[in-house]
Motif scaffolding. Structure first.
Motif, PDB file in Angstrom:
ATOM      1  N   CYS A   1       0.871  -1.174   0.000  1.00 42.10           N
ATOM      2  CA  CYS A   1       0.000   0.000   0.000  1.00 42.10           C
ATOM      3  C   CYS A   1       0.907   1.224   0.000  1.00 42.10           C
ATOM      4  CB  CYS A   1      -0.884   0.014   1.242  1.00 42.10           C
ATOM      5  SG  CYS A   1      -2.045  -1.352   1.341  1.00 42.10           S
TER       6      CYS A   1
ATOM      7  N   GLN B   1      -3.140   6.263  -1.252  1.00 40.91           N
ATOM      8  CA  GLN B   1      -4.008   5.207  -1.759  1.00 40.91           C
ATOM      9  C   GLN B   1      -5.200   5.019  -0.824  1.00 40.91           C
ATOM     10  OE1 GLN B   1      -2.006   1.382  -1.943  1.00 40.91           O
ATOM     11  NE2 GLN B   1      -3.329   0.687  -3.598  1.00 40.91           N
TER      12      GLN B   1
ATOM     13  N   ILE C   1      -7.826   2.481   0.581  1.00 37.90           N
ATOM     14  CA  ILE C   1      -7.967   1.032   0.707  1.00 37.90           C
ATOM     15  C   ILE C   1      -9.286   0.707   1.400  1.00 37.90           C
ATOM     16  CG2 ILE C   1      -5.494   0.547   0.676  1.00 37.90           C
ATOM     17  CD1 ILE C   1      -5.639   0.243   3.763  1.00 37.90           C
TER      18      ILE C   1
ATOM     19  N   ASP D   1      -7.558  -2.380  -2.941  1.00 38.84           N
ATOM     20  CA  ASP D   1      -7.542  -1.012  -3.412  1.00 38.84           C
ATOM     21  C   ASP D   1      -9.002  -0.595  -3.600  1.00 38.84           C
ATOM     22  OD1 ASP D   1      -7.701   0.959  -5.835  1.00 38.84           O
ATOM     23  OD2 ASP D   1      -5.653   1.156  -5.070  1.00 38.84           O
TER      24      ASP D   1
ATOM     25  N   LEU E   1      -4.594  -6.563  -1.919  1.00 39.45           N
ATOM     26  CA  LEU E   1      -3.328  -6.056  -1.411  1.00 39.45           C
ATOM     27  C   LEU E   1      -2.788  -6.881  -0.247  1.00 39.45           C
ATOM     28  CD1 LEU E   1      -4.347  -2.285  -1.478  1.00 39.45           C
ATOM     29  CD2 LEU E   1      -2.962  -3.502  -3.182  1.00 39.45           C
TER      30      LEU E   1
END
Length: 135
Positions: free
Chosen positions: A68, A72, A74, A95, A102
Motif C-alpha cells: 500500500c 491510496q 484502501i 484497493d 493487497l
C-alpha cells in the motif's frame, strides 16, 4: 457470513523508509475492520467486558500481496469465519478503486472468563445464539 468494511486513506505516518506501508500498520487496519464487525454484531470490547469475558488474540496471520502506498484509498473487510469454539475473523485489504487484492489475513480470539481467567473451549451460548440468529 457476517462482514463489515471500512475505508482508509494511506497517510505519510503509515509509511516506512521504503515509502510503502510499514508491515506493523496492517494490524491497525485489521483492528479498524474488526471493531466495525464487532459493532455490527453488537459485541465490541465494552459488550465483551460487560458479558464477563475477554477475548485475547491468540493467533494472527498476515499475507502481504502488494504494498500500500501514500494517498491510496484502501478498503478493509473483516468477515466472521468461525464462532462456535473461537472467533476467527478473516481480513481482506483491497484497493478501493480497482479492487486489487493487497493484503489478507486472519485473527483468532478465544473466550476467557474474566472472574477465573479460565479459557473456554466453546464460545458462550449467548454469543452463539446471537450469531446464529443473524445468519
Amino acid at each position: 457470513m457476517i462482514s463489515a468494511c471500512v475505508t482508509q486513506t494511506i497517510q505519510f505516518y503509515h509509511l516506512d523508509p521504503m515509502k510503502v506501508v510499514w508491515h506493523g500498520n496492517y494490524v491497525q487496519f485489521f483492528e479498524q475492520a474488526r471493531c466495525a464487525l464487532l459493532d455490527l454484531i453488537d459485541y465490541n470490547y465494552p459488550q465483551m467486558d460487560a458479558s464477563g469475558y475477554v477475548w485475547p488474540v491468540v493467533d494472527m496471520r498476515v499475507k502481504y500481496v502488494r504494498p500500500c502506498r501514500f494517498g491510496q484509498k484502501i478498503q478493509i473487510t473483516a468477515t466472521l469465519i468461525e464462532y462456535e469454539n473461537r472467533m476467527k475473523i478473516g481480513y481482506l485489504i483491497t484497493d478501493a478503486q480497482t479492487s486489487e487484492k493487497l493484503t489478507k489475513g486472519f485473527t483468532i480470539q478465544v473466550a476467557v472468563e474474566k472472574a477465573s481467567g479460565e479459557m473456554l473451549f466453546r464460545s458462550p451460548d449467548f454469543l452463539i445464539d446471537k450469531l446464529e440468529a443473524m445468519n
